[in-house]
Motif scaffolding. Structure first.
Motif, PDB file in Angstrom:
ATOM      1  N   ARG A 194       0.838  -1.149  -0.015  1.00  0.00           N
ATOM      2  CA  ARG A 194      -0.013  -0.126  -0.116  1.00  0.00           C
ATOM      3  C   ARG A 194       0.629   1.134  -0.047  1.00  0.00           C
ATOM      4  N   ALA A 195       1.942   1.176   0.916  1.00  0.00           N
ATOM      5  CA  ALA A 195       2.761   2.266   0.736  1.00  0.00           C
ATOM      6  C   ALA A 195       3.591   2.599  -0.504  1.00  0.00           C
ATOM      7  N   ILE A 196       3.978   1.524  -1.045  1.00  0.00           N
ATOM      8  CA  ILE A 196       4.476   1.772  -2.260  1.00  0.00           C
ATOM      9  C   ILE A 196       3.563   2.444  -3.590  1.00  0.00           C
ATOM     10  N   GLN A 197       2.411   2.146  -3.340  1.00  0.00           N
ATOM     11  CA  GLN A 197       1.139   2.317  -4.226  1.00  0.00           C
ATOM     12  C   GLN A 197       0.931   3.776  -4.003  1.00  0.00           C
ATOM     13  N   ILE A 198       0.851   4.422  -2.681  1.00  0.00           N
ATOM     14  CA  ILE A 198       0.747   5.747  -2.357  1.00  0.00           C
ATOM     15  C   ILE A 198       2.083   6.722  -2.781  1.00  0.00           C
ATOM     16  N   LEU A 199       3.029   6.076  -2.581  1.00  0.00           N
ATOM     17  CA  LEU A 199       4.487   6.646  -3.351  1.00  0.00           C
ATOM     18  C   LEU A 199       4.343   6.900  -4.700  1.00  0.00           C
ATOM     19  N   ASP A 200       3.875   5.981  -5.354  1.00  0.00           N
ATOM     20  CA  ASP A 200       3.522   6.113  -6.858  1.00  0.00           C
ATOM     21  C   ASP A 200       2.705   7.175  -7.166  1.00  0.00           C
ATOM     22  N   ARG A 201       1.659   7.260  -6.495  1.00  0.00           N
ATOM     23  CA  ARG A 201       0.629   8.255  -6.851  1.00  0.00           C
ATOM     24  C   ARG A 201       1.171   9.767  -6.520  1.00  0.00           C
ATOM     25  N   ALA A 202       1.979   9.704  -5.512  1.00  0.00           N
ATOM     26  CA  ALA A 202       2.690  11.078  -5.027  1.00  0.00           C
ATOM     27  C   ALA A 202       3.598  11.614  -6.066  1.00  0.00           C
ATOM     28  N   LEU A 203       4.480  10.432  -6.676  1.00  0.00           N
ATOM     29  CA  LEU A 203       5.386  10.830  -7.760  1.00  0.00           C
ATOM     30  C   LEU A 203       4.520  11.229  -9.073  1.00  0.00           C
ATOM     31  N   LYS A 204       3.506  10.584  -9.383  1.00  0.00           N
ATOM     32  CA  LYS A 204       2.563  11.161 -10.326  1.00  0.00           C
ATOM     33  C   LYS A 204       2.136  12.517 -10.268  1.00  0.00           C
ATOM     34  N   THR A 205       1.743  12.714  -8.843  1.00  0.00           N
ATOM     35  CA  THR A 205       1.339  14.068  -8.729  1.00  0.00           C
ATOM     36  C   THR A 205       2.426  15.180  -8.922  1.00  0.00           C
ATOM     37  N   LEU A 206       3.610  14.814  -8.641  1.00  0.00           N
ATOM     38  CA  LEU A 206       4.905  15.728  -8.885  1.00  0.00           C
ATOM     39  C   LEU A 206       5.049  16.165 -10.169  1.00  0.00           C
ATOM     40  N   GLU A 207       4.627  15.057 -11.097  1.00  0.00           N
ATOM     41  CA  GLU A 207       4.672  15.592 -12.703  1.00  0.00           C
ATOM     42  C   GLU A 207       3.833  16.906 -13.044  1.00  0.00           C
ATOM     43  N   GLU A 208       3.067  17.270 -12.193  1.00  0.00           N
ATOM     44  CA  GLU A 208       2.196  18.348 -12.414  1.00  0.00           C
ATOM     45  C   GLU A 208       3.273  19.834 -12.284  1.00  0.00           C
ATOM     46  N   LEU A 209       4.492  19.730 -11.747  1.00  0.00           N
ATOM     47  CA  LEU A 209       5.328  20.503 -11.332  1.00  0.00           C
ATOM     48  C   LEU A 209       6.489  20.738 -12.479  1.00  0.00           C
ATOM     49  N   GLU A 243      10.282  20.937 -14.056  1.00  0.00           N
ATOM     50  CA  GLU A 243      11.431  20.031 -13.438  1.00  0.00           C
ATOM     51  C   GLU A 243      12.018  20.664 -12.312  1.00  0.00           C
ATOM     52  N   GLU A 244      12.355  21.822 -12.189  1.00  0.00           N
ATOM     53  CA  GLU A 244      13.134  22.354 -11.129  1.00  0.00           C
ATOM     54  C   GLU A 244      12.324  22.019  -9.781  1.00  0.00           C
ATOM     55  N   TYR A 245      11.192  22.433  -9.802  1.00  0.00           N
ATOM     56  CA  TYR A 245      10.188  22.292  -8.528  1.00  0.00           C
ATOM     57  C   TYR A 245       9.939  20.660  -8.384  1.00  0.00           C
ATOM     58  N   ARG A 246       9.926  19.875  -9.258  1.00  0.00           N
ATOM     59  CA  ARG A 246       9.657  18.620  -9.031  1.00  0.00           C
ATOM     60  C   ARG A 246      11.170  17.973  -8.341  1.00  0.00           C
ATOM     61  N   ASP A 247      12.267  18.392  -8.925  1.00  0.00           N
ATOM     62  CA  ASP A 247      13.403  17.949  -8.195  1.00  0.00           C
ATOM     63  C   ASP A 247      13.602  18.313  -6.762  1.00  0.00           C
ATOM     64  N   PHE A 248      13.128  19.622  -6.643  1.00  0.00           N
ATOM     65  CA  PHE A 248      13.266  20.257  -5.034  1.00  0.00           C
ATOM     66  C   PHE A 248      12.368  19.414  -4.200  1.00  0.00           C
ATOM     67  N   TYR A 249      11.149  19.141  -4.537  1.00  0.00           N
ATOM     68  CA  TYR A 249      10.221  18.452  -3.792  1.00  0.00           C
ATOM     69  C   TYR A 249      10.393  16.855  -3.476  1.00  0.00           C
ATOM     70  N   ALA A 250      10.948  16.369  -4.687  1.00  0.00           N
ATOM     71  CA  ALA A 250      11.282  14.876  -4.384  1.00  0.00           C
ATOM     72  C   ALA A 250      12.589  14.932  -3.595  1.00  0.00           C
ATOM     73  N   ARG A 251      13.527  15.691  -3.525  1.00  0.00           N
ATOM     74  CA  ARG A 251      14.348  15.739  -2.521  1.00  0.00           C
ATOM     75  C   ARG A 251      13.974  15.723  -1.104  1.00  0.00           C
ATOM     76  N   ARG A 252      12.833  16.699  -1.127  1.00  0.00           N
ATOM     77  CA  ARG A 252      12.377  17.028   0.117  1.00  0.00           C
ATOM     78  C   ARG A 252      11.586  15.745   0.884  1.00  0.00           C
ATOM     79  N   MET A 253      10.850  15.031  -0.193  1.00  0.00           N
ATOM     80  CA  MET A 253      10.147  13.749   0.205  1.00  0.00           C
ATOM     81  C   MET A 253      11.344  12.594   0.689  1.00  0.00           C
ATOM     82  N   VAL A 254      12.439  12.487  -0.327  1.00  0.00           N
ATOM     83  CA  VAL A 254      13.428  11.781   0.158  1.00  0.00           C
ATOM     84  C   VAL A 254      14.038  11.775   1.930  1.00  0.00           C
ATOM     85  N   LEU A 255      14.145  13.139   1.958  1.00  0.00           N
ATOM     86  CA  LEU A 255      14.570  13.502   3.318  1.00  0.00           C
ATOM     87  C   LEU A 255      13.566  13.045   4.467  1.00  0.00           C
ATOM     88  N   ARG A 256      12.561  13.290   4.146  1.00  0.00           N
ATOM     89  CA  ARG A 256      11.262  13.083   4.982  1.00  0.00           C
ATOM     90  C   ARG A 256      11.198  11.543   5.415  1.00  0.00           C
TER      91      ARG A 256
END
Length: 321
Positions: free
Chosen positions: A280-295, A297-310
């Motif tokens: 379930r967690a992996i499915q939620i992560l996949d949906r979150a990454l799909k959502t990041l595609e709306e941003l 590239e520069e913003y997508r990279d920044f918030y992806a790194r924040r997700m990794v840190l979290r």
């Protein structure tokens, strides 16, 4: 193109312990969640009785589904093998041969049996049901609660056969009944270096890896042991393992549930589907990454790194040995 020169690999020998009682295993070994080879276990008469002749006669001509490979290194991802059916006695004798007069692919093809339930989609492997005569010869170490038992997988391999690197989601004992095996293991913590596809590593050749293709693989710490007849290897859940049969050999894997029963996928008959919460967690992560595609590239990279840190802050262990 020539492969990059292989750096020296430090090999950590898996601990070997003799005369380990159930109490000592549960108190001192099991909580550490590291592989260990247990020697001198009481396994029944199988270690002396299971010759090629005895195996062939005991279970006779019942049909078994087997893997047949023209090369020693079997690869589940590319499926470089075929499935065939043979009478059990014929299969055993072929698997024990080096060169074959009768064969499917080539005269030096390799054979591998991994027992399954009556209906592989619904039933787990249980040597007592699939090979009841042979089961009478085996004494499975009762180092876990009986209600946690999941499966007992009967395995026969040709000499030289190598299985792909993978992890299982349940604890298990690899009981080497006859023959010799080399087992290479990697900690769950080294998953980032193993180039995973599902539960399996894409690095097929762990001794001579393609470092142009898999440069991070050198960072994975290699644990290793050699099993002889009568040895039992404890493989904790999530530990990656790669197995070579150095001789024709027979083994039994006994899997049991380390987590509460409700944690596992009820449709899993092999013990290799991720726990339901992880899926379930992996499915939620996949949906979150799909959502990041709306941003952009520069913003997508920044918030992806924040997700990794979290994720690192909230979920990583600091005391991982």
């Amino acid at each position: 193109m020539a492969r990059r020169e292989q750096p020296a690999v430090k090999v950590v020998a898996v601990a070997r312990l003799a005369g380990v009682t159930r109490e000592r295993f549960l108190r001192d070994i099991y909580p550490r969640r590291k592989p260990v080879v247990l020697k001198g276990m009481e396994l029944g008469t199988c270690t002396t009785k299971w010759t090629v002749d005895y195996l062939s006669q005991a279970e006779g001509s019942k049909e078994v589904k087997i893997h047949v490979s023209a090369v020693p290194q079997m690869d589940f991802l590319s499926k470089n093998f075929v499935y065939r059916t043979l009478p059990f006695d014929v299969f055993v004798r072929r698997a024990a041969e080096v060169k074959h007069k009768e064969y499917f692919l080539s005269e030096d093809e390799k054979y591998y049996l991994r027992s399954v339930g009556e209906d592989a989609r619904k039933d787990v492997a249980d040597i007592r049901k699939q090979f009841p005569i042979l089961a009478e010869d085996v004494q499975i170490p009762e180092y876990f609660e009986k209600e946690r038992f999941f499966s007992s997988v009967f395995r026969i391999s040709s000499a030289g056969l190598q299985l792909w690197t993978h992890y299982d989601v349940m604890d298990n004992f690899l009981i080497q009944v006859t023959g010799k095996k080399r087992v290479v293991l990697y900690s769950p913590r080294d998953a980032p270096y193993l180039y995973l596809s599902g539960t399996k590593s894409q690095v097929l050749d762990v001794d001579n890896p393609d470092l142009e293709k898999y440069p991070l693989f050198v960072k994975a710490k290699r644990y290793q042991c050699f099993l002889e007849a009568g040895d039992v290897l404890f493989i904790p859940a999530l530990w990656f393992h790669n197995v070579i049969s150095e001789e024709f050999g027979v083994a039994l894997n006994v899997f049991w549930k380390h987590l509460p029963a409700e944690s596992y996928d009820k449709s899993d008959t092999y013990g290799n589907k991720d726990p339901t919460a992880a899926s379930r967690a992996i499915q939620i992560l996949d949906r979150a990454l799909k959502t990041l595609e709306e941003l952009p590239e520069e913003y997508r990279d920044f918030y992806a790194r924040r997700m990794v840190l979290r994720i690192q802050e909230k979920a990583y262990r600091n005391d991982y040995g």
